[in-house]
Design a protein around this motif. Structure first.
Motif, PDB file in Angstrom:
ATOM      1  N   ASP A  76       0.848  -1.188   0.000  1.00 48.28           N
ATOM      2  CA  ASP A  76       0.000   0.000   0.000  1.00 48.28           C
ATOM      3  C   ASP A  76       0.883   1.238   0.000  1.00 48.28           C
ATOM      4  O   ASP A  76       1.955   1.243   0.601  1.00 48.28           O
ATOM      5  N   LEU A  77       0.402   2.290  -0.652  1.00 44.92           N
ATOM      6  CA  LEU A  77       1.099   3.565  -0.612  1.00 44.92           C
ATOM      7  C   LEU A  77       0.083   4.684  -0.632  1.00 44.92           C
ATOM      8  O   LEU A  77      -1.041   4.501  -1.098  1.00 44.92           O
ATOM      9  N   ARG A  78       0.471   5.827  -0.070  1.00 48.47           N
ATOM     10  CA  ARG A  78      -0.403   7.020  -0.101  1.00 48.47           C
ATOM     11  C   ARG A  78       0.140   7.972  -1.136  1.00 48.47           C
ATOM     12  O   ARG A  78       1.325   8.274  -1.159  1.00 48.47           O
ATOM     13  N   LEU A  79      -0.759   8.449  -1.971  1.00 49.45           N
ATOM     14  CA  LEU A  79      -0.385   9.299  -3.088  1.00 49.45           C
ATOM     15  C   LEU A  79      -1.263  10.542  -3.096  1.00 49.45           C
ATOM     16  O   LEU A  79      -2.461  10.452  -2.848  1.00 49.45           O
ATOM     17  N   MET A  80      -0.645  11.689  -3.365  1.00 51.21           N
ATOM     18  CA  MET A  80      -1.392  12.928  -3.550  1.00 51.21           C
ATOM     19  C   MET A  80      -1.264  13.296  -5.026  1.00 51.21           C
ATOM     20  O   MET A  80      -0.160  13.379  -5.565  1.00 51.21           O
ATOM     21  N   VAL A  81      -2.410  13.478  -5.660  1.00 56.52           N
ATOM     22  CA  VAL A  81      -2.443  13.881  -7.066  1.00 56.52           C
ATOM     23  C   VAL A  81      -3.123  15.242  -7.125  1.00 56.52           C
ATOM     24  O   VAL A  81      -4.261  15.385  -6.678  1.00 56.52           O
ATOM     25  N   ALA A  82      -2.419  16.224  -7.649  1.00 53.55           N
ATOM     26  CA  ALA A  82      -2.987  17.568  -7.797  1.00 53.55           C
ATOM     27  C   ALA A  82      -3.400  17.745  -9.256  1.00 53.55           C
ATOM     28  O   ALA A  82      -2.611  17.525 -10.172  1.00 53.55           O
ATOM     29  N   ILE A  83      -4.662  18.131  -9.442  1.00 52.35           N
ATOM     30  CA  ILE A  83      -5.238  18.285 -10.775  1.00 52.35           C
ATOM     31  C   ILE A  83      -5.640  19.740 -10.978  1.00 52.35           C
ATOM     32  O   ILE A  83      -6.267  20.346 -10.112  1.00 52.35           O
ATOM     33  N   ARG A  84      -5.281  20.272 -12.140  1.00 53.21           N
ATOM     34  CA  ARG A  84      -5.701  21.628 -12.500  1.00 53.21           C
ATOM     35  C   ARG A  84      -7.172  21.598 -12.924  1.00 53.21           C
ATOM     36  O   ARG A  84      -7.692  20.553 -13.309  1.00 53.21           O
ATOM     37  N   TYR A  85      -7.820  22.746 -12.910  1.00 50.46           N
ATOM     38  CA  TYR A  85      -9.244  22.853 -13.230  1.00 50.46           C
ATOM     39  C   TYR A  85      -9.594  22.294 -14.605  1.00 50.46           C
ATOM     40  O   TYR A  85     -10.714  21.882 -14.853  1.00 50.46           O
ATOM     41  N   ASP A  86      -8.614  22.237 -15.511  1.00 47.87           N
ATOM     42  CA  ASP A  86      -8.893  21.729 -16.860  1.00 47.87           C
ATOM     43  C   ASP A  86      -8.725  20.210 -16.959  1.00 47.87           C
ATOM     44  O   ASP A  86      -8.870  19.634 -18.036  1.00 47.87           O
ATOM     45  N   GLY A  87      -8.379  19.554 -15.832  1.00 48.20           N
ATOM     46  CA  GLY A  87      -8.247  18.103 -15.808  1.00 48.20           C
ATOM     47  C   GLY A  87      -6.833  17.589 -16.008  1.00 48.20           C
ATOM     48  O   GLY A  87      -6.599  16.379 -15.946  1.00 48.20           O
ATOM     49  N   THR A  88      -5.884  18.488 -16.231  1.00 44.92           N
ATOM     50  CA  THR A  88      -4.503  18.066 -16.413  1.00 44.92           C
ATOM     51  C   THR A  88      -3.819  17.920 -15.043  1.00 44.92           C
ATOM     52  O   THR A  88      -4.226  18.542 -14.067  1.00 44.92           O
ATOM     53  N   ILE A  89      -2.776  17.108 -15.005  1.00 49.93           N
ATOM     54  CA  ILE A  89      -2.047  16.870 -13.757  1.00 49.93           C
ATOM     55  C   ILE A  89      -1.116  18.045 -13.482  1.00 49.93           C
ATOM     56  O   ILE A  89      -0.373  18.481 -14.362  1.00 49.93           O
ATOM     57  N   ASP A  90      -1.144  18.524 -12.250  1.00 48.19           N
ATOM     58  CA  ASP A  90      -0.240  19.583 -11.815  1.00 48.19           C
ATOM     59  C   ASP A  90       0.941  18.980 -11.058  1.00 48.19           C
ATOM     60  O   ASP A  90       2.068  19.420 -11.216  1.00 48.19           O
ATOM     61  N   GLU A  91       0.657  17.955 -10.252  1.00 50.49           N
ATOM     62  CA  GLU A  91       1.703  17.389  -9.392  1.00 50.49           C
ATOM     63  C   GLU A  91       1.272  16.011  -8.901  1.00 50.49           C
ATOM     64  O   GLU A  91       0.084  15.767  -8.694  1.00 50.49           O
ATOM     65  N   ILE A  92       2.242  15.128  -8.712  1.00 50.21           N
ATOM     66  CA  ILE A  92       2.003  13.832  -8.083  1.00 50.21           C
ATOM     67  C   ILE A  92       3.077  13.662  -7.015  1.00 50.21           C
ATOM     68  O   ILE A  92       4.259  13.854  -7.292  1.00 50.21           O
ATOM     69  N   GLU A  93       2.665  13.317  -5.804  1.00 51.31           N
ATOM     70  CA  GLU A  93       3.620  13.169  -4.702  1.00 51.31           C
ATOM     71  C   GLU A  93       3.289  11.919  -3.893  1.00 51.31           C
ATOM     72  O   GLU A  93       2.142  11.699  -3.526  1.00 51.31           O
ATOM     73  N   ILE A  94       4.314  11.116  -3.629  1.00 53.48           N
ATOM     74  CA  ILE A  94       4.145   9.962  -2.757  1.00 53.48           C
ATOM     75  C   ILE A  94       4.243  10.459  -1.324  1.00 53.48           C
ATOM     76  O   ILE A  94       5.268  11.000  -0.917  1.00 53.48           O
TER      77      ILE A  94
END
Length: 149
Positions: A76-94
């Protein structure tokens, strides 16, 4: 004219100008909304999270890491995915590693493959420019799932 009073007036004017600048910068910052299953109480949040999760899990299960099933590497891992308002990825952080680089990297790759996501619906767009989704990813025998934060 009192020199001390002039210095004090100059200092106050400088502080007021700096405060005004900081307020303008703060007003221009993007609005960030953090979303976990627990915080997704409003219908628009819950619907977006469900759609996002379904899309990522479908891609994840289609492209499950071969090394995981072949060598019995699960976790198992915890992941933070930041998405811009247009649906594109801004950031992914473990946020919390599975202890297996192959699984951590697979989770990031799966999110990137699933993108872009749906643009924010108007009700969500009103409150956020960027959405941070925190999920725990579970790599089990030949199956990927994610659960609340």
């Amino acid at each position: 004219n009192d020199p001390k009073l002039n210095n004090l007036s100059t200092s106050i004017a400088s502080l007021e100008a700096r405060l005004d600048q900081q307020q303008q910068e703060y007003a221009q910052r993007p609005k960030v909304h953090r979303l976990t299953s627990l915080s997704a109480k409003q219908a628009v949040d819950a619907a977006y999270l469900h759609s996002w999760r379904s899309q990522v899990e479908a891609i994840g299960n289609r492209h499950y890491p071969v090394v995981s099933s072949r060598y019995g590497i699960y976790g198992d891992l915890r992941l933070m995915v930041a998405i811009r308002y247009d649906g594109t990825i801004d950031e992914i952080e473990i946020l919390s590693s599975s202890g297996h680089a192959v699984l951590d990297e697979a989770a990031i790759r799966i999110v990137r493959m699933a993108a872009p996501f749906a643009p924010f619906p108007p009700a969500l767009r009103e409150k956020a420019d960027r959405l941070e989704i925190i999920r725990t990813w579970k790599f089990k025998q030949n199956r990927l799932s994610s659960v609340q934060g």
